[in-house]
Each structure stands twice: as C-alpha cells, then as structure tokens.
Design an enzyme around this catalytic site. Structure first.
Site, PDB file in Angstrom:
ATOM      1  N   HIS A 147      -8.871   2.367   2.217  1.00 33.37           N
ATOM      2  CA  HIS A 147      -8.463   3.394   2.384  1.00 33.37           C
ATOM      3  C   HIS A 147      -9.378   4.482   2.899  1.00 33.37           C
ATOM      4  CE1 HIS A 147     -10.775   4.967  -1.145  1.00 33.37           C
ATOM      5  NE2 HIS A 147     -10.433   4.326  -1.917  1.00 33.37           N
ATOM      6  N   CYS A 167     -13.298   0.038  -3.650  1.00 31.44           N
ATOM      7  CA  CYS A 167     -12.361  -0.044  -2.681  1.00 31.44           C
ATOM      8  C   CYS A 167     -13.449  -0.064  -1.385  1.00 31.44           C
ATOM      9  CB  CYS A 167     -11.615   1.184  -2.537  1.00 31.44           C
ATOM     10  SG  CYS A 167     -10.186   1.028  -3.810  1.00 31.44           S
TER      11      CYS A 167
END
Length: 192
Positions: A147, A167
């Site tokens: 992301h 992430c």
C-alpha cells in the site's frame, strides 16, 4: 537564537538523524520504469506481470513477459527484516503470495491485499510453535498488503523509515502508478 535559524538547525538535525538509519548508498529514491514497447490488453486470463520484493534492497520489482518492467523503492514495518513470526511483530513475511483484493484504503489510498497467511505461512507458523520459537498462544496475524504512504508522508520511503505493521509501503504517487496496472491474481514473491 532567532526562530528561522532554529528551524533550519532543527530541520538539518532531523534529516541527519533520519538518514543515519539508511543504507550507505542512500539517496532520494523514486521509481524507474522501462519504456512501453507494447500495450497489454488485460483480461481475467491474461496477466503479464509478477512482483519480486527484495527486503535487503528495499525494492519492489515488477516483471512481465519481456523481463524487468519497473522498480519502486519501498519500506516495511520493522527494522528487523527477517521473516514474520507472529501477529504483532511488525515483520513482513517471506514467501510466495498472490494479490487477492484491490481496494482504496481510507488512510493511505491504493492497496493490494496479499493472501497472507497462506498454506506455507501456516506450515512455518506451526513448525515454529512446535520448536518453541514462538509462544503456544501466539496468533499468525493477517492483513498484509502492498500500500501507499499517506500523501504527505512520502519522505518515509526516501529515509528508509519502516513504519507499517508488516505491510510493504510505496510512495503515495508511485503506488497509484503500480495500482493502475497490477491485477488481482498477480504473483508476489517476498525475499529476505
């Protein structure tokens, strides 16, 4: 000391402190992309791309049928770049995954959700529990994605500032580019 000199001094000290954690060859990083030779018409059956992430190089590389396509600088969750052991350790998992969902997150925009944990992740997690490497009560975790940063926080990538919960994060502007052509089902390999 007047406020302008103080602000400049503070900015220099802050930037110096942030770059102290960066690899020696650090410079302000942005993505590189091969000039387009042919346009792909993507269908559900056709996906010419796959992604290889190198933790040690802080890079996300995209490949297609012709080879290297693009490179994006990235950051992770923890300074410890070893394999994810359990929920809450902020590490990014190693292994082979697939993108299972594309969505726009309310905080950092474009997001590509990975199929972590997958069968291999569960196998390693169980093995580590059996060996006593993680507590018997530990959970495996989930929600690992590729992301963007928030629009005003692209500096985190330039300064190798690992800020996520495990992430992979790209600059906001560069994630919009990646998101525009990567599809659900794309293979993602995360290497140490």
């Amino acid at each position: 000391m007047n406020s302008r000199i103080f602000l400049l001094s503070f900015s220099f000290i802050t930037l110096t402190a942030l770059t102290a954690f960066a690899p020696a060859d650090h410079n302000f990083r942005s993505y590189k992309k091969r000039p387009a030779k042919k346009a792909y018409r993507l269908t559900k059956k056709t996906n010419p791309y796959y992604i290889v992430i190198s933790k040690k190089d802080y890079e996300l590389n995209v490949y297609d049928e012709e080879g290297w396509y693009a490179t994006y600088p990235i950051v992770f969750g923890s300074k410890d770049l070893s394999d994810k052991m359990r929920e809450g350790d902020r590490r990014t998992p190693n292994g082979s995954f697939k993108i299972v969902l594309k969505k726009i997150h309310n905080k950092w925009g474009p997001e590509l959700l990975l199929d972590y944990p997958n069968d291999e992740s569960y196998r390693r997690f169980k093995e580590r529990k059996e060996k006593g490497l993680i507590p018997a009560t530990a959970k495996i975790g989930d929600g690992i994605a590729i992301h963007a940063t928030r629009p005003e926080e692209e500096w985190t990538v330039d300064n190798f500032y690992n800020w996520t919960d495990g992430c992979i994060s790209l600059k906001y502007t560069e994630m919009k580019d990646l998101y525009s052509y990567i599809t659900v089902g794309t293979n993602v390999t995360i290497n140490p």
